[in-house]
Design an enzyme around this catalytic site. Sequence first.
Site, PDB file in Angstrom:
ATOM      1  N   ASP A  73       7.270  -2.437  -0.494  1.00 32.85           N
ATOM      2  CA  ASP A  73       6.252  -2.497  -1.549  1.00 32.85           C
ATOM      3  C   ASP A  73       5.250  -1.356  -1.363  1.00 32.85           C
ATOM      4  O   ASP A  73       4.661  -1.200  -0.296  1.00 32.85           O
ATOM      5  CB  ASP A  73       5.530  -3.838  -1.488  1.00 32.85           C
ATOM      6  CG  ASP A  73       4.826  -4.181  -2.787  1.00 32.85           C
ATOM      7  OD1 ASP A  73       4.038  -3.339  -3.274  1.00 32.85           O
ATOM      8  OD2 ASP A  73       5.055  -5.277  -3.317  1.00 32.85           O
ATOM      9  N   SER A 114       3.189  -5.018  -9.099  1.00 34.21           N
ATOM     10  CA  SER A 114       4.344  -5.522  -8.352  1.00 34.21           C
ATOM     11  C   SER A 114       5.117  -6.577  -9.132  1.00 34.21           C
ATOM     12  O   SER A 114       6.326  -6.735  -8.922  1.00 34.21           O
ATOM     13  CB  SER A 114       3.894  -6.093  -7.004  1.00 34.21           C
ATOM     14  OG  SER A 114       3.449  -5.061  -6.154  1.00 34.21           O
ATOM     15  N   THR A 167       6.466  -9.855  -5.679  1.00 30.14           N
ATOM     16  CA  THR A 167       7.817  -9.302  -5.532  1.00 30.14           C
ATOM     17  C   THR A 167       8.857 -10.372  -5.248  1.00 30.14           C
ATOM     18  O   THR A 167       9.843 -10.489  -5.987  1.00 30.14           O
ATOM     19  CB  THR A 167       7.838  -8.195  -4.467  1.00 30.14           C
ATOM     20  OG1 THR A 167       6.886  -7.191  -4.816  1.00 30.14           O
ATOM     21  CG2 THR A 167       9.212  -7.565  -4.360  1.00 30.14           C
ATOM     22  N   GLU A 281      11.628  -7.948   1.718  1.00 31.07           N
ATOM     23  CA  GLU A 281      10.478  -7.122   1.346  1.00 31.07           C
ATOM     24  C   GLU A 281       9.571  -6.824   2.542  1.00 31.07           C
ATOM     25  O   GLU A 281       9.161  -7.729   3.275  1.00 31.07           O
ATOM     26  CB  GLU A 281       9.633  -7.821   0.277  1.00 31.07           C
ATOM     27  CG  GLU A 281       8.452  -6.963  -0.188  1.00 31.07           C
ATOM     28  CD  GLU A 281       7.392  -7.750  -0.941  1.00 31.07           C
ATOM     29  OE1 GLU A 281       6.666  -7.120  -1.733  1.00 31.07           O
ATOM     30  OE2 GLU A 281       7.269  -8.978  -0.735  1.00 31.07           O
ATOM     31  N   ASP A 286       2.169  -1.589   0.962  1.00 31.46           N
ATOM     32  CA  ASP A 286       1.321  -1.559  -0.225  1.00 31.46           C
ATOM     33  C   ASP A 286      -0.146  -1.803   0.125  1.00 31.46           C
ATOM     34  O   ASP A 286      -1.042  -1.109  -0.360  1.00 31.46           O
ATOM     35  CB  ASP A 286       1.816  -2.623  -1.201  1.00 31.46           C
ATOM     36  CG  ASP A 286       0.907  -2.825  -2.390  1.00 31.46           C
ATOM     37  OD1 ASP A 286       0.764  -1.883  -3.186  1.00 31.46           O
ATOM     38  OD2 ASP A 286       0.356  -3.932  -2.538  1.00 31.46           O
ATOM     39  N   HIS A 290      -3.479   0.484  -0.549  1.00 29.82           N
ATOM     40  CA  HIS A 290      -4.677   0.049  -1.271  1.00 29.82           C
ATOM     41  C   HIS A 290      -5.940   0.303  -0.440  1.00 29.82           C
ATOM     42  O   HIS A 290      -6.982   0.682  -0.979  1.00 29.82           O
ATOM     43  CB  HIS A 290      -4.592  -1.446  -1.596  1.00 29.82           C
ATOM     44  CG  HIS A 290      -3.746  -1.764  -2.783  1.00 29.82           C
ATOM     45  ND1 HIS A 290      -4.044  -1.314  -4.056  1.00 29.82           N
ATOM     46  CD2 HIS A 290      -2.606  -2.501  -2.900  1.00 29.82           C
ATOM     47  CE1 HIS A 290      -3.126  -1.762  -4.899  1.00 29.82           C
ATOM     48  NE2 HIS A 290      -2.244  -2.482  -4.230  1.00 29.82           N
ATOM     49  N   ASP A 328       8.892  -0.865  -5.401  1.00 31.44           N
ATOM     50  CA  ASP A 328       8.524  -1.255  -6.758  1.00 31.44           C
ATOM     51  C   ASP A 328       7.594  -0.234  -7.396  1.00 31.44           C
ATOM     52  O   ASP A 328       7.525  -0.105  -8.613  1.00 31.44           O
ATOM     53  CB  ASP A 328       7.878  -2.641  -6.764  1.00 31.44           C
ATOM     54  CG  ASP A 328       6.816  -2.807  -5.683  1.00 31.44           C
ATOM     55  OD1 ASP A 328       6.589  -1.868  -4.894  1.00 31.44           O
ATOM     56  OD2 ASP A 328       6.205  -3.895  -5.618  1.00 31.44           O
ATOM     57  N   HIS A 329       6.871   0.512  -6.569  1.00 32.56           N
ATOM     58  CA  HIS A 329       5.919   1.539  -7.013  1.00 32.56           C
ATOM     59  C   HIS A 329       5.363   2.220  -5.775  1.00 32.56           C
ATOM     60  O   HIS A 329       5.611   1.775  -4.648  1.00 32.56           O
ATOM     61  CB  HIS A 329       4.757   0.911  -7.814  1.00 32.56           C
ATOM     62  CG  HIS A 329       4.082  -0.203  -7.081  1.00 32.56           C
ATOM     63  ND1 HIS A 329       3.226   0.018  -6.023  1.00 32.56           N
ATOM     64  CD2 HIS A 329       4.162  -1.545  -7.223  1.00 32.56           C
ATOM     65  CE1 HIS A 329       2.810  -1.144  -5.548  1.00 32.56           C
ATOM     66  NE2 HIS A 329       3.369  -2.109  -6.250  1.00 32.56           N
ATOM     67  N   HIS A 355      -2.238   1.598  -7.482  1.00 32.42           N
ATOM     68  CA  HIS A 355      -0.882   2.102  -7.613  1.00 32.42           C
ATOM     69  C   HIS A 355      -0.893   3.438  -8.353  1.00 32.42           C
ATOM     70  O   HIS A 355      -1.866   3.764  -9.044  1.00 32.42           O
ATOM     71  CB  HIS A 355      -0.018   1.117  -8.400  1.00 32.42           C
ATOM     72  CG  HIS A 355       0.074  -0.237  -7.789  1.00 32.42           C
ATOM     73  ND1 HIS A 355       0.633  -1.320  -8.443  1.00 32.42           N
ATOM     74  CD2 HIS A 355      -0.322  -0.715  -6.584  1.00 32.42           C
ATOM     75  CE1 HIS A 355       0.581  -2.389  -7.674  1.00 32.42           C
ATOM     76  NE2 HIS A 355      -0.010  -2.042  -6.537  1.00 32.42           N
TER      77      HIS A 355
END
Length: 391
Positions: A73, A114, A167, A281, A286, A290, A328-329, A355
Amino acid sequence: MKNFLMRNVRHAFLIGLIIGGFAFAGCAQNEYMDPANRKLQEIYTGGDFYPVKHYQQSTRKKRPKNVILMIGDGMGLAQVYAGLTANGGHLYLENFKHIGFSKTYSSDNYITDSAAGGTALACGEKTYNGAIGVDPQKQPIVNIRELAEKKGLETGLVSTSAITHATPASFIAHQPSRNMYEAIAADFINSDIDVFIGGGVDHFEKRKDGRNLSEELRKDGYQVLYNMDNISQVTSGKLAGLTAPVHNPAEPERGNMLVQSTNTALNILSQNKKGYFIMIEGSQIDWGGHANKTPYVVEEMLDFDQAIGAALKHAAQDGETLIIVTADHETGGMSINEGDMATGKVVGEYTTGHHTGIMVPVYAFGPGAEQFTGMMENTDIQKKIKDLLDL
């Protein structure tokens, strides 16, 4: 004469300010260019390296019997290269020779979240940000795990977040909002998933409706366990591993949970002669993005890569398992402005705390891996898996 002198004094004062400003700016720039003066969160200073084994990809079969989809992620190329640098120049991802890129935009936004990104990967259809397994009209879309289940394959989910988070939820649930955690947990009861491991106990047991979903799972034949020591002992049967009230701690506090969960799930699922599908995952790459914290990103990336290594060991042994690794990004707009392969040092920079819209990498290993090269829509990944498993 007096006016002339006053003008000269003012001019001198302004010139002094300008010169001083240049000097200050130069000093500030030098401080910024000196890594020792950067914020600590931007620098991963290095750590222990783990050895990376190289595996040969089997070419005996054209189609896989099993599929392992691994989602980092928030993982873009910078996150991958940060991990590679931090481990002395090598990752298990180097085993993947078939590489492509995925376009991640959602149906209603250039920047996906997500939920929409996970739904695209699970269901093969773009939807609005926040959607879990539903289309833009909020109608349920069948996901790849459900299709595999209908064909008789065993299925599983593993996550370092709550198993009800966006996710993993996209592979089990059909809800209009990712924030409907209790409704998402209830969707586990309506599935026939064989193994799931992640946080989220509270969404199963401390619910507004008074239901205790863990008890319901036990009645359905699941072993419901709460810590990795017990979870990793399970070798057969249905397993619900609920490892935290909500989310699991960050690496290294949670230990090698992801590797243990990967091995446990694969050992159970591989007993099915018809095959299996599992999504694994690495959630918190992620969260490091952030937070714009390079050490957080690096440690989570290395943890995810070691889980990839565990999956590779299984795939190389049976020769009939396809592994796909993607994201996912991307999160944080991360770049790497300095690094050292010898020490593992990584200096990261970020453009945002959110993101971004850039493409993310897709890596594939095993039968059918050649299908995952070039630029593709994120929805194509589900469609390619569906075709390869003949679902």
